[in-house]
Scaffold this motif. Sequence first.
Motif, PDB file in Angstrom:
ATOM      1  N   ARG A  10      14.355 -16.256  10.286  1.00  0.00           N
ATOM      2  CA  ARG A  10      15.472 -15.325  10.406  1.00  0.00           C
ATOM      3  C   ARG A  10      15.265 -14.032   9.626  1.00  0.00           C
ATOM      4  N   GLN A  11      14.689 -14.121   8.441  1.00  0.00           N
ATOM      5  CA  GLN A  11      14.457 -12.920   7.645  1.00  0.00           C
ATOM      6  C   GLN A  11      13.006 -12.877   7.178  1.00  0.00           C
ATOM      7  N   ILE A  12      12.407 -11.700   7.375  1.00  0.00           N
ATOM      8  CA  ILE A  12      11.055 -11.433   6.893  1.00  0.00           C
ATOM      9  C   ILE A  12      11.083 -10.045   6.275  1.00  0.00           C
ATOM     10  N   PHE A  13      10.649  -9.958   5.023  1.00  0.00           N
ATOM     11  CA  PHE A  13      10.600  -8.677   4.334  1.00  0.00           C
ATOM     12  C   PHE A  13       9.181  -8.468   3.837  1.00  0.00           C
ATOM     13  N   ASN A  14       8.575  -7.342   4.196  1.00  0.00           N
ATOM     14  CA  ASN A  14       7.246  -6.963   3.723  1.00  0.00           C
ATOM     15  C   ASN A  14       7.328  -5.576   3.116  1.00  0.00           C
ATOM     16  N   LEU A  15       6.730  -5.391   1.966  1.00  0.00           N
ATOM     17  CA  LEU A  15       6.666  -4.086   1.328  1.00  0.00           C
ATOM     18  C   LEU A  15       5.243  -3.886   0.839  1.00  0.00           C
ATOM     19  N   SER A  16       4.620  -2.830   1.297  1.00  0.00           N
ATOM     20  CA  SER A  16       3.269  -2.531   0.840  1.00  0.00           C
ATOM     21  C   SER A  16       3.204  -1.063   0.442  1.00  0.00           C
ATOM     22  N   ALA A  17       2.297  -0.763  -0.437  1.00  0.00           N
ATOM     23  CA  ALA A  17       2.138   0.605  -0.919  1.00  0.00           C
ATOM     24  C   ALA A  17       0.687   0.790  -1.335  1.00  0.00           C
ATOM     25  N   THR A  18       0.296   2.044  -1.474  1.00  0.00           N
ATOM     26  CA  THR A  18      -1.016   2.375  -1.999  1.00  0.00           C
ATOM     27  C   THR A  18      -0.837   3.510  -2.986  1.00  0.00           C
ATOM     28  N   ALA A  19      -1.425   3.366  -4.149  1.00  0.00           N
ATOM     29  CA  ALA A  19      -1.382   4.416  -5.165  1.00  0.00           C
ATOM     30  C   ALA A  19      -2.801   4.718  -5.604  1.00  0.00           C
ATOM     31  N   ALA A  20      -3.087   5.991  -5.788  1.00  0.00           N
ATOM     32  CA  ALA A  20      -4.422   6.408  -6.199  1.00  0.00           C
ATOM     33  C   ALA A  20      -4.344   7.092  -7.553  1.00  0.00           C
ATOM     34  N   SER A  21      -5.372   6.886  -8.368  1.00  0.00           N
ATOM     35  CA  SER A  21      -5.409   7.561  -9.667  1.00  0.00           C
ATOM     36  C   SER A  21      -5.702   9.042  -9.441  1.00  0.00           C
ATOM     37  N   PRO A  22      -5.250   9.892 -10.347  1.00  0.00           N
ATOM     38  CA  PRO A  22      -5.443  11.345 -10.164  1.00  0.00           C
ATOM     39  C   PRO A  22      -6.888  11.764 -10.448  1.00  0.00           C
ATOM     40  N   GLN A  23      -7.207  12.984 -10.052  1.00  0.00           N
ATOM     41  CA  GLN A  23      -8.496  13.586 -10.394  1.00  0.00           C
ATOM     42  C   GLN A  23      -8.337  14.239 -11.765  1.00  0.00           C
ATOM     43  N   PHE A  24      -9.090  13.780 -12.735  1.00  0.00           N
ATOM     44  CA  PHE A  24      -8.964  14.277 -14.100  1.00  0.00           C
ATOM     45  C   PHE A  24      -9.861  15.492 -14.304  1.00  0.00           C
ATOM     46  N   ALA A  25      -9.476  16.357 -15.258  1.00  0.00           N
ATOM     47  CA  ALA A  25     -10.229  17.587 -15.523  1.00  0.00           C
ATOM     48  C   ALA A  25     -11.525  17.305 -16.290  1.00  0.00           C
ATOM     49  N   GLY A  26     -11.452  16.430 -17.269  1.00  0.00           N
ATOM     50  CA  GLY A  26     -12.641  16.130 -18.068  1.00  0.00           C
ATOM     51  C   GLY A  26     -13.634  15.285 -17.304  1.00  0.00           C
ATOM     52  N   SER A  27     -14.932  15.570 -17.448  1.00  0.00           N
ATOM     53  CA  SER A  27     -15.948  14.872 -16.657  1.00  0.00           C
ATOM     54  C   SER A  27     -16.039  13.386 -17.010  1.00  0.00           C
ATOM     55  N   LYS A  28     -15.933  13.032 -18.298  1.00  0.00           N
ATOM     56  CA  LYS A  28     -16.021  11.623 -18.682  1.00  0.00           C
ATOM     57  C   LYS A  28     -14.793  10.847 -18.181  1.00  0.00           C
ATOM     58  N   LEU A  29     -13.615  11.432 -18.352  1.00  0.00           N
ATOM     59  CA  LEU A  29     -12.386  10.775 -17.885  1.00  0.00           C
ATOM     60  C   LEU A  29     -12.381  10.667 -16.360  1.00  0.00           C
TER      61      LEU A  29
END
Length: 177
Positions: A10-29
């Motif tokens: 009777r009830q089906i609930f699905n929740l999906s998401a995708t998150a990506a890390s940001p592009q950092f300014a420092g080369s090592k980070l």
Amino acid sequence: SGEDGAKDRRQIFNLSATAASPQFAGSKLRMLGAGWQVAPIVRILSGGTVNVENPTDPGLIYVRPQRPNLLLASPYGDRSVKNFLNPNAFAAPLPGTLGNLGHAAIRGPGTWQFDVALSRNFKVRETQRVEFRAEAFNLTNSFRMDTLDSNSTSSTFGQIIAARDPRIMQFALKYVF
């Protein structure tokens, strides 16, 4: 006995998401923290339908399996593992009759699951990369009820006799060229 749950949920609930890390300014980070993706999935399902059945022929009408008579307003116990259904709510039909319990009249246990995937692509050369992926199913490693014993002649009738999978993790490393 058996669960027809896939036919009538009777009830089906699905929740999906995708998150990506940001592009950092420092080369090592940027080298350590950029390019990661996390993808969680939450799934919640109400209980599927179950047939309560007697594999013998209590009605003496040569029909197997037979459904019992429902004696109480509610067939459920406290919905725990050992008392999901109340065995006292059911009785075998009288000789020459069929039980009054309808097909798929009982709802089995509902369930939920939390899965997650973590991945990152590492560029090796312009046309080559290495992909790392880690996945966890039932990340919380929670107990979730699965199979309900619906054989009214069984000693475990009305009890949950199986659980869904525990946490399962898998890892992959892929070289794309």
